[in-house]
Design an enzyme around this catalytic site. Structure first.
Site, mmCIF file in Angstrom:
data_model
loop_
_atom_site.group_PDB
_atom_site.id
_atom_site.type_symbol
_atom_site.label_atom_id
_atom_site.label_comp_id
_atom_site.label_asym_id
_atom_site.label_seq_id
_atom_site.Cartn_x
_atom_site.Cartn_y
_atom_site.Cartn_z
ATOM 1 N N PRO A 29 0.837 -1.204 0.000
ATOM 2 C CA PRO A 29 0.000 0.000 0.000
ATOM 3 C C PRO A 29 0.865 1.244 0.000
ATOM 4 O O PRO A 29 1.937 1.260 0.601
ATOM 5 C CB PRO A 29 -0.798 -0.122 1.310
ATOM 6 C CG PRO A 29 -0.020 -1.051 2.176
ATOM 7 C CD PRO A 29 0.739 -1.967 1.256
ATOM 8 N N ASP A 30 0.401 2.287 -0.724
ATOM 9 C CA ASP A 30 1.161 3.531 -0.644
ATOM 10 C C ASP A 30 0.820 4.228 0.670
ATOM 11 O O ASP A 30 0.079 3.705 1.494
ATOM 12 C CB ASP A 30 0.919 4.413 -1.882
ATOM 13 C CG ASP A 30 -0.481 4.995 -1.941
ATOM 14 O OD1 ASP A 30 -1.228 4.881 -0.953
ATOM 15 O OD2 ASP A 30 -0.838 5.558 -2.985
ATOM 16 N N PHE A 31 1.355 5.412 0.870
ATOM 17 C CA PHE A 31 1.215 6.026 2.182
ATOM 18 C C PHE A 31 -0.040 6.874 2.336
ATOM 19 O O PHE A 31 -0.561 7.000 3.429
ATOM 20 C CB PHE A 31 2.463 6.868 2.498
ATOM 21 C CG PHE A 31 3.631 6.024 2.881
ATOM 22 C CD1 PHE A 31 3.820 5.611 4.178
ATOM 23 C CD2 PHE A 31 4.539 5.594 1.927
ATOM 24 C CE1 PHE A 31 4.879 4.794 4.533
ATOM 25 C CE2 PHE A 31 5.598 4.786 2.267
ATOM 26 C CZ PHE A 31 5.778 4.384 3.567
ATOM 27 N N ARG A 32 -0.529 7.449 1.246
ATOM 28 C CA ARG A 32 -1.545 8.479 1.418
ATOM 29 C C ARG A 32 -2.910 8.178 0.812
ATOM 30 O O ARG A 32 -3.828 8.948 1.006
ATOM 31 C CB ARG A 32 -1.026 9.812 0.855
ATOM 32 C CG ARG A 32 0.069 10.407 1.715
ATOM 33 C CD ARG A 32 0.517 11.765 1.218
ATOM 34 N NE ARG A 32 1.369 12.424 2.188
ATOM 35 C CZ ARG A 32 2.649 12.168 2.366
ATOM 36 N NH1 ARG A 32 3.236 11.254 1.628
ATOM 37 N NH2 ARG A 32 3.354 12.809 3.280
ATOM 38 N N ASN A 103 11.216 5.087 -1.927
ATOM 39 C CA ASN A 103 10.678 3.844 -1.392
ATOM 40 C C ASN A 103 11.693 3.129 -0.502
ATOM 41 O O ASN A 103 12.898 3.160 -0.757
ATOM 42 C CB ASN A 103 10.231 2.931 -2.529
ATOM 43 C CG ASN A 103 9.145 3.578 -3.376
ATOM 44 O OD1 ASN A 103 8.433 4.446 -2.894
ATOM 45 N ND2 ASN A 103 9.032 3.166 -4.615
ATOM 46 N N ASP A 105 11.277 -0.189 0.169
ATOM 47 C CA ASP A 105 10.978 -1.614 0.004
ATOM 48 C C ASP A 105 12.093 -2.413 -0.666
ATOM 49 O O ASP A 105 11.996 -3.639 -0.785
ATOM 50 C CB ASP A 105 9.671 -1.797 -0.782
ATOM 51 C CG ASP A 105 9.652 -1.026 -2.110
ATOM 52 O OD1 ASP A 105 10.703 -0.948 -2.770
ATOM 53 O OD2 ASP A 105 8.579 -0.500 -2.472
ATOM 54 N N HIS A 122 15.273 7.783 1.221
ATOM 55 C CA HIS A 122 14.691 7.605 2.551
ATOM 56 C C HIS A 122 15.164 6.312 3.216
ATOM 57 O O HIS A 122 14.536 5.809 4.139
ATOM 58 C CB HIS A 122 13.161 7.652 2.471
ATOM 59 C CG HIS A 122 12.647 8.990 2.032
ATOM 60 N ND1 HIS A 122 11.350 9.197 1.615
ATOM 61 C CD2 HIS A 122 13.260 10.204 1.954
ATOM 62 C CE1 HIS A 122 11.192 10.479 1.295
ATOM 63 N NE2 HIS A 122 12.336 11.099 1.490
ATOM 64 N N ASN A 225 1.945 9.791 -13.378
ATOM 65 C CA ASN A 225 1.215 9.790 -12.111
ATOM 66 C C ASN A 225 -0.278 9.855 -12.427
ATOM 67 O O ASN A 225 -0.674 10.334 -13.484
ATOM 68 C CB ASN A 225 1.615 11.016 -11.266
ATOM 69 C CG ASN A 225 1.485 10.755 -9.780
ATOM 70 O OD1 ASN A 225 1.949 9.741 -9.271
ATOM 71 N ND2 ASN A 225 0.853 11.671 -9.078
#
Length: 269
Positions: A29-32, A103, A105, A122, A225
């Site tokens: 899942p993405d964050f937002r 990401n 991951d 990150h 996007n």
């Protein structure tokens, strides 16, 4: 078609900025995204704010929510997406200067992207370290944390006791500095860049979002996007191109136009 033609004939130093949108089809899942994003799933913890789970001060006070969440994110639970394999294809063809990813991951590495082509802005799960306490900064193998949190493991409290402080993956929390590699390479890379591809990121988190403003004025920029993001793009001016679709569909279409689709599908298999 214009971008495909430019990528196939002219671009030689492509820089990619990648966000959570390149990993959503892997099942991460993405964050937002409302209802499905990681921040939405964290409501059960009654956090003061969703981002607190990645806040260093909050982690030191209450690490349990992060340790619970981290078990959904371990590398190896998910497979690279066509977007990750597209990065690998750009690298194999000698066109990728660098991929800057938000990401954590590690799917870029799992797709075989060479370490020197990647800047994990990150951080990621490749290593862990001790936060606070008498052993602050001490390196700890990721597998040790994974085993401690897993079924029959000693648990995070015992692990912290043994190492003299909480053990945290090397992912960047709010309140921590970004990796030195991010600062060291960005100006050289974005000055040399002759095509910028921005994929699956909301461009809301600084300083990562600011990278999109660094290429020279004549450098084309492509935003892939679902919605238009970023304050610096001018899609009517000729330099910037918007592909309003999901990342996997866009790279499949690009590869089709470039006659690279078979190569991409072989990598994805």
């Amino acid at each position: 078609a214009g971008i495909a033609e430019y990528l196939g004939s002219t671009a030689r130093r492509v820089v990619v900025m990648a966000g959570a949108g390149i990993s959503t089809s892997a099942g991460i899942p993405d964050f937002r995204s409302p209802g499905t994003g990681l921040y939405s799933k964290l409501q059960k913890y009654e956090l003061p704010r969703p981002e607190a789970i990645f806040d260093l001060k909050y982690f030191k006070r209450n690490p349990a929510p992060f340790y619970d969440l981290v078990q959904e994110l371990w590398p190896g639970l998910y497979r690279p997406t066509p977007s990750h394999w597209f990065l690998r294809l750009l690298s194999d063809r000698g066109l990728l200067l660098r991929c800057y990813t938000q990401n954590i991951d590690s799917l870029e590495s799992l797709a075989g992207l060479p370490e020197d082509k990647l800047v994990a802005a990150h951080g990621n799960f490749d290593a862990c370290h001790v936060v606070g306490g008498r052993s602050a900064g001490k390196s700890v193998p990721t597998e040790e944390l994974r085993a401690a949190l897993g079924p029959g493991g000693e648990g995070w409290q015992a692990l912290a006791e043994r190492h003299g402080g909480l053990v945290k993956p090397n992912i960047v929390f709010f309140g921590e500095n970004l990796p030195g590699r991010f600062t060291r390479l960005q100006y050289k890379d974005f000055d040399a860049c002759d095509l910028l591809i921005v994929m699956g990121t909301s461009l809301q988190v600084q300083p990562f979002a600011g990278l999109a403003e660094l290429p020279r004025q004549e450098c084309p920029r492509v935003l892939i996007n679902r919605e238009r993001v970023g304050r610096d793009f001018d899609f009517g001016g000729g330099r910037d191109v918007f592909l309003g679709t999901d990342c996997d569909a866009a790279v499949m279409e690009l590869c089709g136009l470039l006659c690279w689709r078979d190569e991409l599908l072989r990598l994805c298999a």
